[in-house]
Design a protein around this motif. Structure first.
Motif, mmCIF file in Angstrom:
data_model
loop_
_atom_site.group_PDB
_atom_site.id
_atom_site.type_symbol
_atom_site.label_atom_id
_atom_site.label_comp_id
_atom_site.label_asym_id
_atom_site.label_seq_id
_atom_site.Cartn_x
_atom_site.Cartn_y
_atom_site.Cartn_z
ATOM 1 N N SER A 119 0.848 -1.131 0.145
ATOM 2 C CA SER A 119 0.105 -0.154 0.056
ATOM 3 C C SER A 119 0.893 1.288 -0.054
ATOM 4 O O SER A 119 1.791 1.529 0.872
ATOM 5 C CB SER A 119 -0.827 -0.035 1.212
ATOM 6 N N ILE A 120 0.607 2.211 -0.882
ATOM 7 C CA ILE A 120 1.186 3.399 -0.837
ATOM 8 C C ILE A 120 1.089 4.370 0.347
ATOM 9 O O ILE A 120 1.874 5.281 0.767
ATOM 10 C CB ILE A 120 1.070 4.366 -2.065
ATOM 11 N N TYR A 121 0.139 3.895 1.158
ATOM 12 C CA TYR A 121 -0.117 4.571 2.388
ATOM 13 C C TYR A 121 0.468 4.209 3.599
ATOM 14 O O TYR A 121 0.887 4.920 4.592
ATOM 15 C CB TYR A 121 -1.855 4.197 2.980
ATOM 16 N N GLN A 122 1.133 3.032 3.485
ATOM 17 C CA GLN A 122 1.912 2.430 4.438
ATOM 18 C C GLN A 122 3.500 2.580 4.273
ATOM 19 O O GLN A 122 4.259 2.750 5.327
ATOM 20 C CB GLN A 122 1.749 0.946 4.461
ATOM 21 N N SER A 123 3.939 2.900 3.321
ATOM 22 C CA SER A 123 5.191 3.201 3.001
ATOM 23 C C SER A 123 5.797 4.778 3.179
ATOM 24 O O SER A 123 4.831 5.441 2.615
ATOM 25 C CB SER A 123 5.869 2.650 1.701
ATOM 26 N N SER A 124 6.516 5.075 3.841
ATOM 27 C CA SER A 124 7.226 6.465 3.824
ATOM 28 C C SER A 124 8.454 6.484 2.533
ATOM 29 O O SER A 124 9.101 5.657 2.707
ATOM 30 C CB SER A 124 7.650 6.825 5.107
ATOM 31 N N ALA A 162 -1.274 9.972 -11.237
ATOM 32 C CA ALA A 162 -1.598 11.197 -10.260
ATOM 33 C C ALA A 162 -1.684 10.831 -8.594
ATOM 34 O O ALA A 162 -1.219 11.448 -7.921
ATOM 35 C CB ALA A 162 -2.972 11.750 -10.544
ATOM 36 N N ILE A 163 -2.418 9.558 -8.249
ATOM 37 C CA ILE A 163 -2.649 9.238 -7.197
ATOM 38 C C ILE A 163 -1.152 8.997 -6.200
ATOM 39 O O ILE A 163 -0.959 9.230 -5.223
ATOM 40 C CB ILE A 163 -3.516 8.221 -6.821
ATOM 41 N N ILE A 164 -0.561 8.248 -7.248
ATOM 42 C CA ILE A 164 0.966 8.068 -6.564
ATOM 43 C C ILE A 164 1.895 9.295 -6.685
ATOM 44 O O ILE A 164 2.468 9.237 -5.451
ATOM 45 C CB ILE A 164 1.599 6.794 -7.539
ATOM 46 N N CYS A 165 1.913 9.896 -7.449
ATOM 47 C CA CYS A 165 2.643 11.291 -7.276
ATOM 48 C C CYS A 165 2.162 11.954 -6.146
ATOM 49 O O CYS A 165 2.935 12.610 -5.448
ATOM 50 C CB CYS A 165 2.445 12.057 -8.231
ATOM 51 N N ASP A 166 0.999 12.023 -5.901
ATOM 52 C CA ASP A 166 0.214 12.743 -4.597
ATOM 53 C C ASP A 166 0.877 12.175 -3.437
ATOM 54 O O ASP A 166 1.378 13.132 -2.572
ATOM 55 C CB ASP A 166 -1.348 12.729 -4.822
ATOM 56 N N ASN A 167 0.529 10.769 -3.304
ATOM 57 C CA ASN A 167 1.118 10.073 -1.963
ATOM 58 C C ASN A 167 2.671 10.468 -1.801
ATOM 59 O O ASN A 167 3.138 10.706 -0.559
ATOM 60 C CB ASN A 167 0.835 8.911 -2.152
ATOM 61 N N ILE A 168 3.504 10.412 -2.911
ATOM 62 C CA ILE A 168 4.867 10.485 -2.591
ATOM 63 C C ILE A 168 5.233 11.882 -2.470
ATOM 64 O O ILE A 168 5.957 12.241 -1.508
ATOM 65 C CB ILE A 168 5.655 9.969 -4.000
ATOM 66 N N LYS A 169 4.656 12.770 -3.131
ATOM 67 C CA LYS A 169 5.156 14.300 -2.876
ATOM 68 C C LYS A 169 4.508 14.912 -1.721
ATOM 69 O O LYS A 169 5.037 15.506 -0.994
ATOM 70 C CB LYS A 169 4.384 15.022 -4.110
ATOM 71 N N ARG A 170 3.264 14.206 -1.156
ATOM 72 C CA ARG A 170 2.853 14.602 -0.102
ATOM 73 C C ARG A 170 3.883 14.387 1.143
ATOM 74 O O ARG A 170 3.871 15.243 2.128
ATOM 75 C CB ARG A 170 1.336 13.942 0.403
ATOM 76 N N GLN A 171 4.444 13.035 1.149
ATOM 77 C CA GLN A 171 5.206 12.717 2.301
ATOM 78 C C GLN A 171 6.697 13.161 2.166
ATOM 79 O O GLN A 171 7.381 13.140 3.051
ATOM 80 C CB GLN A 171 5.097 11.209 2.264
ATOM 81 N N SER A 172 6.952 13.794 0.968
ATOM 82 C CA SER A 172 8.518 14.235 0.901
ATOM 83 C C SER A 172 8.745 15.580 1.487
ATOM 84 O O SER A 172 7.761 16.345 1.299
ATOM 85 C CB SER A 172 9.053 14.062 -0.565
#
Lengths: 252, 252
Positions: free
Chosen positions: B191-196, B242-252
């Motif tokens: 899950s992209i929610y679980q990985s930092s 888009a959803i993957i970019c959003d999850n990665i950029k949100r956490q970076s």
């Protein structure tokens, strides 16, 4: 296959007429094409009236055709392609009845999506697929939105249209009567990263060019925005819907 | 407007040929249409060779035309519409030179996107717009991917193509040489929610029908997935990007 019934000229004319919204309304019918989407339609609660298939499709799916023999018609590839939207279709096309435009009543813990004049059929279909991915089962559409039963909408939804309910209505009175949080997507709202979303509510998305119409502003309880890291002026409305659904569902 | 030069038949033929990838390659040229995208092109570092405009556009944008008078040609609406992709175009069309296919070298703190045979021009254009929104400036595309200079790609990118660099190459050696984390999107990953997420790396997206090709698996360091809450089988590749970019950029 043993199905040799002929399609009348009138039936062929009727199916061709379903390319137009006017006739879909008048006839209360629509069509879809291709194995995947027709299979999903057959598994849904839509009432199917015609199943047109090629001999090749019939050979592979003979038990399916047997199960639906009362509505099944074997046709040539040329006939199939003359009826549908696809340039090539060597498989199947189904005609079904549209559902009545029944009001939607979300339950107390449910998110729904409202669309204010999303006019591109590809965008609407993609949003239906996104809603289905995120477990959102109800869509409310303004009267000027794309037609749910447009073949381009149904195709872009990849079968998800069978699992989502839709209701066309004037959005302002609907949203005001609903008395739920309404999250409206704007370019200058509050970051969706910063808010911890409510447990239920409405995700309101605007028109491709003009966004949410002025008149709807008073129904919006939360102006939200997707943070931008680069330079694009905006995101496609379906893409933005997906990112908002992802942020809300992730936190709920 | 004072620009009265005539376009030769050969030039008209040349522009029409740019609908085809073969001739875009051969001529090293492409075209875009419409006020917004042409304006963005004029502000970019692309070398523009022809600017075809209607008298109506010339009246509104006279100083722009003056600035580019050496390459500006006033044409009729009919000529413009016969040359481009748009059904109606009452404004402008520009021809520019393509850029060389230079290798991409991401900096140490940079995310890039790699696409494995994304073939639909609308999807590629939408992904370019998403990359630009999330501040991702470099795209690596497999050799079978849609052509960056396809007018449908450029149009769907809404001008973002002027701010993103692209490199077509064999993905496997490229990714292996890069020695960076490669996040591959699968339906059964973590899950992209679980990985930092890492501070930099590659977001790898697969083909519309087949996903990431088998041969590329060994280049993937992290198999990731977008959590599903409902029943849709998959998401459109641009939406998933888009959803993957959003999850990665949100956490970076």
């Amino acid at each position: 296959m043993a199905v040799n019934r002929m399609l009348s000229k009138n039936t062929l004319k009727f199916i061709k007429s379903l390319h137009q919204k006017k006739f879909r309304k008048q006839e209360g019918a629509f069509f879809v094409e291709g194995t995947k989407i027709v299979t999903e339609l057959l598994q849904s609660d839509f009432e199917i009236t015609h199943l047109l298939f090629t001999s090749k499709f019939g050979d592979i799916h003979s038990s399916l055709i047997k199960r639906h023999k009362d509505i099944a018609y074997e046709v040539s590839v040329a006939t199939l392609e003359s009826l549908g939207e696809f340039k090539t279709n060597e498989t199947v096309l189904a005609v079904a009845k549209t559902k009545p435009n029944n009001p939607i009543l979300p339950s107390a813990d449910e998110w729904i999506i409202a669309l204010d004049d999303v006019r591109d059929p590809g965008n609407l279909g993609t949003i239906i697929r996104i809603a289905d991915w995120y477990g959102i089962q109800k869509l409310v559409l303004s009267l000027e939105s794309a037609d749910y039963y447009n073949p381009k909408v149904l195709h872009a939804s990849m079968g998800s249209f069978t699992r989502v309910s839709v209701y066309y209505t004037e959005l302002l009175p609907f949203l005001q009567d609903l008395k739920r949080p309404v999250y409206g997507a704007f370019l200058d709202g509050k970051s969706i990263y910063q808010s911890s979303p409510d447990k239920a509510g409405v995700i309101l998305m605007g028109n491709e060019s003009n966004g949410i119409s002025q008149g709807l502003n008073k129904a919006v309880t939360d102006r939200i925005t997707i943070p931008r890291f680069g330079h694009a002026e905006s995101l496609n409305v379906a893409v933005a819907t997906a990112i908002i659904c992802d942020n809300i569902k992730r936190q709920s």
